[in-house]
Design an enzyme around this catalytic site. Structure first.
Site, PDB file in Angstrom:
ATOM      1  N   MET A  13      24.390   9.051   2.199  1.00  0.00           N
ATOM      2  CA  MET A  13      24.176  10.310   2.898  1.00  0.00           C
ATOM      3  C   MET A  13      24.469  10.158   4.392  1.00  0.00           C
ATOM      4  SD  MET A  13      23.631  13.407   2.439  1.00  0.00           S
ATOM      5  CE  MET A  13      22.653  14.087   1.109  1.00  0.00           C
ATOM      6  N   GLU A  67       0.809  -1.221   0.000  1.00  0.00           N
ATOM      7  CA  GLU A  67       0.000   0.000   0.000  1.00  0.00           C
ATOM      8  C   GLU A  67       0.841   1.269   0.000  1.00  0.00           C
ATOM      9  OE1 GLU A  67      -0.588  -2.643   1.900  1.00  0.00           O
ATOM     10  OE2 GLU A  67      -2.710  -3.222   1.706  1.00  0.00           O
ATOM     11  N   PHE A  76     -11.912  -7.068  13.886  1.00  0.00           N
ATOM     12  CA  PHE A  76     -10.834  -7.563  13.037  1.00  0.00           C
ATOM     13  C   PHE A  76     -10.468  -6.507  11.992  1.00  0.00           C
ATOM     14  CE2 PHE A  76      -9.528  -9.934   9.140  1.00  0.00           C
ATOM     15  CZ  PHE A  76      -8.277 -10.316   9.613  1.00  0.00           C
ATOM     16  N   GLN A  77      -9.196  -6.189  11.885  1.00  0.00           N
ATOM     17  CA  GLN A  77      -8.671  -5.194  10.946  1.00  0.00           C
ATOM     18  C   GLN A  77      -9.294  -3.816  11.122  1.00  0.00           C
ATOM     19  OE1 GLN A  77      -8.611  -6.987   6.966  1.00  0.00           O
ATOM     20  NE2 GLN A  77      -6.580  -7.765   7.486  1.00  0.00           N
ATOM     21  N   LYS A 101     -17.774  -0.677   5.672  1.00  0.00           N
ATOM     22  CA  LYS A 101     -18.180  -1.671   4.683  1.00  0.00           C
ATOM     23  C   LYS A 101     -19.694  -1.705   4.461  1.00  0.00           C
ATOM     24  CE  LYS A 101     -17.481  -6.430   3.240  1.00  0.00           C
ATOM     25  NZ  LYS A 101     -16.821  -7.717   3.498  1.00  0.00           N
TER      26      LYS A 101
HETATM   27  C1  TPP Z   1      12.366   5.824   5.292  1.00  0.00           C
HETATM   28  C2  TPP Z   1      13.646   6.484   5.620  1.00  0.00           C
HETATM   29  N1  TPP Z   1      14.467   5.947   6.557  1.00  0.00           N
HETATM   30  C3  TPP Z   1      15.648   6.547   6.839  1.00  0.00           C
HETATM   31  C4  TPP Z   1      16.020   7.707   6.225  1.00  0.00           C
HETATM   32  C5  TPP Z   1      17.336   8.380   6.588  1.00  0.00           C
HETATM   33  N2  TPP Z   1      18.242   8.401   5.418  1.00  0.00           N
HETATM   34  C6  TPP Z   1      18.386   9.483   4.640  1.00  0.00           C
HETATM   35  S1  TPP Z   1      19.415   9.220   3.360  1.00  0.00           S
HETATM   36  C7  TPP Z   1      19.736   7.641   3.847  1.00  0.00           C
HETATM   37  C8  TPP Z   1      20.665   6.761   3.068  1.00  0.00           C
HETATM   38  C9  TPP Z   1      20.188   6.499   1.692  1.00  0.00           C
HETATM   39  O1  TPP Z   1      21.063   5.578   1.103  1.00  0.00           O
HETATM   40  P1  TPP Z   1      20.957   5.204  -0.442  1.00  0.00           P
HETATM   41  O2  TPP Z   1      19.529   5.006  -0.810  1.00  0.00           O
HETATM   42  O3  TPP Z   1      21.866   4.097  -0.725  1.00  0.00           O
HETATM   43  O4  TPP Z   1      21.394   6.539  -1.162  1.00  0.00           O
HETATM   44  P2  TPP Z   1      22.831   7.279  -1.179  1.00  0.00           P
HETATM   45  O5  TPP Z   1      22.795   8.295  -0.081  1.00  0.00           O
HETATM   46  O6  TPP Z   1      23.872   6.243  -0.972  1.00  0.00           O
HETATM   47  O7  TPP Z   1      22.860   7.915  -2.506  1.00  0.00           O
HETATM   48  C10 TPP Z   1      19.024   7.340   5.008  1.00  0.00           C
HETATM   49  C11 TPP Z   1      19.096   6.068   5.721  1.00  0.00           C
HETATM   50  C12 TPP Z   1      15.110   8.246   5.287  1.00  0.00           C
HETATM   51  N3  TPP Z   1      15.353   9.394   4.653  1.00  0.00           N
HETATM   52  N4  TPP Z   1      13.952   7.612   4.988  1.00  0.00           N
END
Ligand code: TPP
Lengths: 164, 576
Positions: free
Chosen positions: B477, B50, B112-113, B162
Site C-alpha cells: 500500500m 500483550e 518499579f513498573q 496489587k
Molecule cells: C502499525 C502500522 N504501521 C504503519 C502503517 C502504515 N501502513 C499501512 S499499509 C502498510 C504496508 C503494509 O504492507 P503489507 O502488510 O506487506 O501489505 P500489502 O499492502 O503489501 O498488501 C503500512 C506500512 C500501519 N497501517 N500500521
C-alpha cells in the site's frame, strides 16, 4: 461565538482530566474552566467558557455528554443567564496621588481594597467577563504586579436550573 | 465468606460468563494469576505479546458480539496494550482490559513498573477506572462490562493495584447497574422515525449506506428486510460488510476510497441517503466539499456525536440500529406503495450502466499470481462464509473487495485505526470462539511480521487458522502511494531480507506451504484447507506491481474515481 457551558459531573478522581483531555484532543478552545463540588458532595459543577461555530459547539456538547462521568449539561448562553468572575489584582500604590487614583477606580467599578502595604494595594472585583476586562483596562495607568482571575461561573436566570 | 481481591476478580469473570481471558503475567498481576490457577471455568489464553492479547480479545468480540477480556501486568504490560485498545476504540469494540498496578501506597512514586495507566489510556478508552479499595472491586467490574457492551460499545480499562488483590472483602456480584450519568438511549424518537420514513418514501434516487453500527447492533435481519422491501440500491462501508449479503440484489459493493464505481457514483448523485450505523469517515466521503451535493440525509446512530459531525443531516435518529429499523419497517410496510417506482427504476437503469463498467475487473496472467484472484478463490472455497481476519494494506482492500461476504461478523479488520499486526491475533480470538469454523488470516509480508510471535500461541492452543500471506515483497500500500503520488520514489517500502515464511511456520510447529505459479494456486489452497486441524501458513508469492483499484485520490469526490488501467476505456464505451 462565545458560549458558557455548565456541566454537572460525578465528583470522581479523573473527571476533570477527561474534560480537559477532550478539549485538547479535539482542538476545542477553552477560555476558562472552573470546577468545584456542589451542595451534593457526589457532584461537581463545572463552567466552561468556549467559542466556536454552531457546529463546533454542538459537537462540544455532544462529546461532553458522551463522557461517562457527565450527568447533565446546559449551554447557558442559549437563554437568560448570569455570569460572574472574581478577580484579585495587586498594584503598586506608593504615594498619595497614586493611592487616590486606585481608590477612585475601585469605587467606580464597585470593587474593594482587601489588603494594604505601604507600597501596594490588593484589589477584589467581581462581575461578568466584560466588566472584569474593563477593570483591567482601566488600571492601565497603574503598575500591575499580578492578576488572578477565577474564571467564569454561571447560572440560569429565573427558574432555569441544572440539577441531577 | 470473605474473598481476596484476586479471587473476587476471577469470580466476577465467572459470574459475567466470560469464557476466555487473554493475558500475560507479571509482578503486579501475580495474585490474580494465582487465583486463576485454582479454577478452570475461565480459560486463560497465554499470548506472546500483550498487543496480541488485545487483538485476540478484540477478534473474539467482533465475531461473537460479547466483550473480549484482557489481563496484563503493570508498566510495560500496559503500554504494550495501547495499540490494541486504540484499535478497539476506533471501531467501537466491546472490551474490558484488566491492568494490574503497583501497590496503592507506591502510586506516584515512580515505582518499579509503574505507569499512569488511567492517564495513558484515557484518550483511547470509552471509560476507565482506578480501583480505590477492595470493597468497590466487584461493583467496578460490573460497571466496566456494562459500559463496554452497551450504547456505542468500546474498550474499558480497570486498573487494579496489587495490594487490593490481596485485601479481603465480602463478595457479591451486582445483578444490575444503574448509573445516573450513563443511560444510553436505544429507541428512536417516534417523530424522527416518522420523518425518516417520509423522506425515504419520497426518494427518486435513493441509496442505503450501512456501516459498522449495523453489524455491531446485530441489525442484519431487519436491515435486509428493509432493503428488500424498499428495493433501493445499498452499499456498505469497510466496517459494515456482510450485514447485507454480497449476493443481495440491491447491493452495489463497498463504497469509499476503494469502493466500486457504482457505489460511489450512486452516493454522489443520490437525492436521499439513508445512513445506518455509518459515521461519514473521511475514507468514505472523499473530499467533503464535493460530497453528495444533492442528498437529503436520514441517519441512524446510537452515538449522537456521530450525527452531523462531518456532514449535515436532515433527519437525525439517535438509537440502536436494529430497534430503529424495526420501528421504521412497521411504518413503511403499509405505505410501501407510496414509492415512485417509475423514478426509482430509472435510477436503477443509471446504476446498472455504471455497474456495467465492472470496476473490479482485473487481469490475470500465467506467470505471476495476482492477489485479487487469491481472495476470489478463497471466497469460492469457503462459500463466502468463513471468518476472514485481515491485516492492513493492499491485501486488506482486496479481501474487502473480492471475498463477497454473505454474513455479518465474518469480516474482522482494523478499519478505524488501520493497525498492522491485527490479523493473526484477532484470528486467534475468533478461532477460540468458533473452534469448528474456518478462520482465515489474510495478511501481507510486512503486516504479518508485526505480531508473528503469536504463531507460538496458536500452537499451544491448537488453533487451525489458515494464514494466507499475500507476499509481494513490498509494503504494497505504501509502494502504491509512492508510485502514484511520489513519482515512484520507493522510499523504505521494500521489505528487504524477508524471512523464509515456510521455514518460520515450521519452526513454530505449523505447516508451511509456498506457491508461486498461478497453475498451482488452486491445488495449494485446497491442500491447505483440507488440513482442518492444523494451522497452515501459505506463502503466496504475488505480482509485486499490482495496485488496488478503483481509487478516490485525496481531495477528489465520489464522481472522480480513478479506474484500473484499461477500465477507463471500458467506461468511455459503456457510458457513451
Ligand atoms: C502499525 C502500522 N504501521 C504503519 C502503517 C502504515 N501502513 C499501512 S499499509 C502498510 C504496508 C503494509 O504492507 P503489507 O502488510 O506487506 O501489505 P500489502 O499492502 O503489501 O498488501 C503500512 C506500512 C500501519 N497501517 N500500521
Amino acid at each position: 461565538m462565545r458560549r458558557i457551558i455548565s456541566v454537572l459531573l460525578e465528583n470522581e478522581a479523573g473527571a476533570l482530566s477527561r474534560v480537559a483531555g477532550l478539549f485538547s484532543a479535539r482542538g476545542y478552545n477553552i477560555e476558562s474552566l472552573t470546577v468545584a463540588p456542589t451542595d451534593d458532595p457526589s457532584l461537581s459543577r463545572m463552567t466552561i467558557v468556549t467559542s466556536g461555530t454552531d457546529n463546533i459547539i454542538e459537537q462540544i456538547t455532544k462529546q461532553l455528554n458522551k463522557l461517562v462521568d457527565v450527568v447533565k449539561l446546559i449551554d447557558l448562553t442559549e437563554g437568560q443567564h448570569i455570569e460572574r468572575e472574581l478577580m484579585l489584582v495587586k498594584v503598586v500604590a506608593a504615594g498619595n496621588e497614586q493611592r487616590e487614583e486606585v481608590k477612585r477606580l475601585v469605587d467606580i467599578f464597585r470593587g474593594r481594597i482587601i489588603d494594604v502595604t505601604e507600597s501596594t494595594y490588593t484589589l477584589e472585583m467581581t462581575g461578568n467577563g466584560d466588566k472584569v476586562d474593563a477593570f483591567v483596562q482601566a488600571l492601565s495607568q497603574v503598575e500591575i504586579i499580578e492578576v488572578v482571575r477565577s474564571g467564569v461561573s454561571g447560572i440560569g436566570r429565573g427558574k432555569r436550573a441544572l440539577s441531577a | 465468606m470473605q474473598l481476596t481481591g484476586a479471587d473476587i476478580v476471577v469470580r466476577c469473570l465467572q459470574d459475567e460468563g466470560i469464557e476466555f481471558l487473554f493475558g500475560y503475567p507479571g509482578g503486579a498481576a501475580l495474585h490474580i494469576y494465582d487465583a486463576l490457577y485454582k479454577q478452570d471455568q475461565v480459560k486463560h489464553i497465554l499470548v506472546r505479546h500483550e498487543q496480541g492479547a488485545t487483538h485476540a480479545a478484540d477478534g473474539y468480540a467482533r465475531a461473537t458480539g460479547k466483550p473480549g477480556v484482557v489481563l496484563v501486568t503493570s508498566g510495560p504490560g500496559v503500554t504494550n496494550t495501547i495499540t490494541g485498545i486504540a484499535t478497539a476504540y476506533m471501531d467501537s469494540i466491546p472490551m474490558v482490559v484488566l491492568t494490574a498496578q503497583v501497590p496503592s501506597h507506591l502510586i506516584g512514586d515512580d515505582a518499579f513498573q509503574e505507569v499512569d495507566t488511567v492517564g495513558i489510556t484515557r484518550p483511547c478508552v470509552k471509560h476507565n477506572f482506578l480501583v480505590g479499595d477492595v470493597d468497590s472491586l466487584a461493583d467496578t467490574l460490573k460497571k466496566a462490562f456494562y459500559i463496554a457492551s452497551s450504547g456505542r460499545p468500546g474498550p474499558v480499562v480497570v486498573d487494579i493495584p496489587k495490594d487490593i488483590t490481596a485485601n479481603l472483602a465480602e463478595y457479591a456480584y451486582p445483578e444490575s447497574v444503574d448509573m445516573r450519568s450513563y443511560q444510553p438511549r436505544t429507541r428512536g424518537h417516534s417523530k424522527q422515525v416518522k420523518r425518516g420514513v417520509d423522506l425515504l418514501l419520497s426518494a427518486k434516487k435513493p441509496i442505503v449506506y450501512t456501516g459498522g453500527g449495523a453489524v455491531l447492533g446485530d441489525a442484519e435481519d431487519v436491515l435486509q428486510k428493509m432493503v428488500n422491501m424498499l428495493g433501493y440500491p445499498s452499499t456498505s462501508t469497510l466496517m459494515g460488510l456482510g450485514a447485507i449479503p454480497a449476493s443481495n440484489e440491491t447491493f452495489l459493493g463497498m463504497l469509499g476510497m476503494h469502493g466500486t464505481y457504482e457505489s460511489n457514483m450512486a452516493m454522489h448523485d443520490c437525492d436521499v441517503m439513508f445512513a445506518v450505523g455509518a459515521r461519514f469517515d473521511d475514507r468514505v466521503t472523499g473530499e467533503l466539499s464535493k460530497f453528495s451535493p444533492n442528498a437529503r440525509i436520514v441517519q441512524i446512530d446510537i452515538d449522537p456525536s456521530s450525527i452531523g459531525k462531518n456532514v449535515g443531516v436532515e433527519v437525525p435518529i439517535v438509537g440502536d440500529c436494529k430497534e430503529v429499523l424495526e420501528q421504521m419497517v412497521q411504518l413503511l410496510e403499509p405505505r410501501i406503495d407510496e414509492i415512485d417506482r417509475g423514478e426509482v427504476n430509472k435510477w436503477w437503469e443509471q446504476i446498472n450502466r455504471w455497474k456495467s463498467i465492472d470496476s473490479l475487473a482485473y487481469k490475470t496472467n500465467d506467470e505471476k499470481i495476482v492477489p485479487q484472484l487469491v481472495v476470489e478463490r478463497l471466497g469460492e472455497i469457503t462459500n463466502g462464509e468463513a471468518y476472514v481476519c485481515s491485516d492492513v494494506g493492499q491485501h486488506q482492500m482486496w479481501a474487502a473487495q473480492y471475498y463477497a461476504f454473505e454474513k455479518p461478523r465474518r469480516w474482522i479488520n482494523s478499519g478505524g485505526l488501520g493497525t498492522m499486526g491485527f490479523g493473526l491475533p484477532s484470528a486467534m480470538g475468533v478461532q477460540l470462539a468458533y473452534p469448528d469454523s474456518t478462520v482465515i488470516c489474510i495478511t501481507g509480508d510486512a503486516s504479518i511480521q508485526m505480531c508473528i510471535q503469536e504463531l507460538s500461541c496458536c500452537l499451544q492452543y491448537g488453533l487451525p487458522i489458515k494464514v494466507i500471506n499475500l507476499n509481494n515483497q513490498y509494503m504494497g500500500m505504501v509502494r502504491q502511494w509512492q508510485e502514484f503520488f511520489y513519482d515512484r520514489r520507493y522510499s523504505h517500502s521494500y521489505m528487504d531480507a524477508l524471512p523464509d515464511f515456510v521455514k518460520l511456520a515450521e519452526s513454530y510447529g505449523h505447516i508451511g506451504m509456498r506457491v508461486q505459479e498461478p497453475s498451482k494456486l488452486d491445488a495449494t489452497l485446497e491442500e491447505a484447507f483440507a488440513l482442518t486441524d492444523r494451522l497452515v501458513f501459505v506463502d503466496v508469492i504475488t505480482d509485486p506491481t499490482v495496485n488496488v483499484y478503483p481509487m478516490i485520490a485525496g481531495g477528489k469526490g465520489h464522481n472522480e474515481m480513478h479506474l484500473a488501467p484499461g477500465q477507463e476505456e471500458v467506461k468511455e464505451r459503456e457510458l457513451a
